[in-house]
Enzyme design. Structure first.
Site, short mmCIF file in Angstrom:
data_model
loop_
_atom_site.label_atom_id
_atom_site.label_comp_id
_atom_site.label_asym_id
_atom_site.label_seq_id
_atom_site.Cartn_x
_atom_site.Cartn_y
_atom_site.Cartn_z
N ARG A 82 1.09 -1.23 0.04
CA ARG A 82 -0.06 0.26 0.26
C ARG A 82 0.56 1.04 -0.08
O ARG A 82 0.04 2.69 0.41
CB ARG A 82 -0.93 -0.31 0.96
N ASP A 83 2.15 0.88 0.46
CA ASP A 83 2.44 2.39 -0.28
C ASP A 83 4.12 2.04 -0.86
O ASP A 83 5.28 2.53 -0.56
CB ASP A 83 3.39 2.86 1.54
N LEU A 84 4.36 1.55 -2.12
CA LEU A 84 4.92 1.28 -2.67
C LEU A 84 5.38 2.87 -3.48
O LEU A 84 4.55 3.51 -4.33
CB LEU A 84 4.39 -0.12 -3.75
N ASN A 88 11.13 3.75 -1.18
CA ASN A 88 10.96 2.84 -0.36
C ASN A 88 11.43 1.18 -1.06
O ASN A 88 10.80 0.13 -1.25
CB ASN A 88 8.96 2.42 0.26
#
Length: 192
Positions: A82-84, A88
């Site tokens: 959910r935060d690619l 990251n």
């Protein structure tokens, strides 16, 4: 409770074993906070790399393939990131790509859509459902991976999904950035 969910998710993450996923060395719980101690990954983030200049398509595709393999393993274990985004993703000196930030990963139990957990929205990399209370699932990561590939190829952050969804912005076509890309690549990235 939040603590129970943290423990469950931390154990699930620690069980993921793939060369493109950073290893969790320890799980620390203090008062109302929890921390994951990840292996040190030398190198730079993809965000740092593309800030200098866009990548050649072949290099961007290689990075995206390695991230896709890591995400595929996670999805097979009912984990959605959910935060690619480029920040990251680390690239080691030997060109191995590693997904490093687990801060917003959630468990997708039994293939059901999920709505619990922390909300992380990164304009340009988050799909529209991340801005509201809509469910998220593996498609969220597919969208973010395509946005990451777009940024790697162009050196630019894609127009924000919410702004595009309400008609205030349009996605700049990849061909506007790189006319030499094949129409198949352009269609695949823009569709995802």
């Amino acid at each position: 409770t939040t603590r129970t969910r943290f423990r469950r998710e931390a154990k699930l993450l620690a069980s993921l074993n793939h060369p493109n996923i950073a290893v969790i060395h320890d799980i620390i719980e203090e008062d109302k906070s929890g921390y994951l101690i990840l292996e040190y990954i030398p190198g730079q983030t993809l965000a740092e790399r593309i800030a200098r200049e866009p990548l050649e398509f072949e290099e961007a595709l290689s990075i995206a393939q390695q991230v896709a393999e890591a995400v595929s393993v996670a999805h097979k274990n009912n984990v959605v990131h959910r935060d690619l985004k480029p920040g990251n993703i680390k690239i080691t000196p030997d060109e191995r790509t590693v997904l490093v930030d687990y801060g917003f990963i959630i468990e997708d139990e039994g293939g059901n859509n999920t709505t619990s957990g922390a909300k992380a929205m990164t304009p340009g990399f988050s799909p529209p459902e991340r801005y509201g209370t809509g469910p998220t699932d593996a498609r969220t990561d597919v969208y973010s991976l395509a946005a990451t590939l777009y940024a790697a190829i162009t050196g630019a952050i894609p127009e924000d999904a919410l702004e595009r969804a309400v008609g205030r912005e349009e996605l700049t076509c990849l061909h506007a950035w790189n006319p030499s890309l094949s129409i198949g690549v352009v269609r695949a990235v823009e569709k995802a």
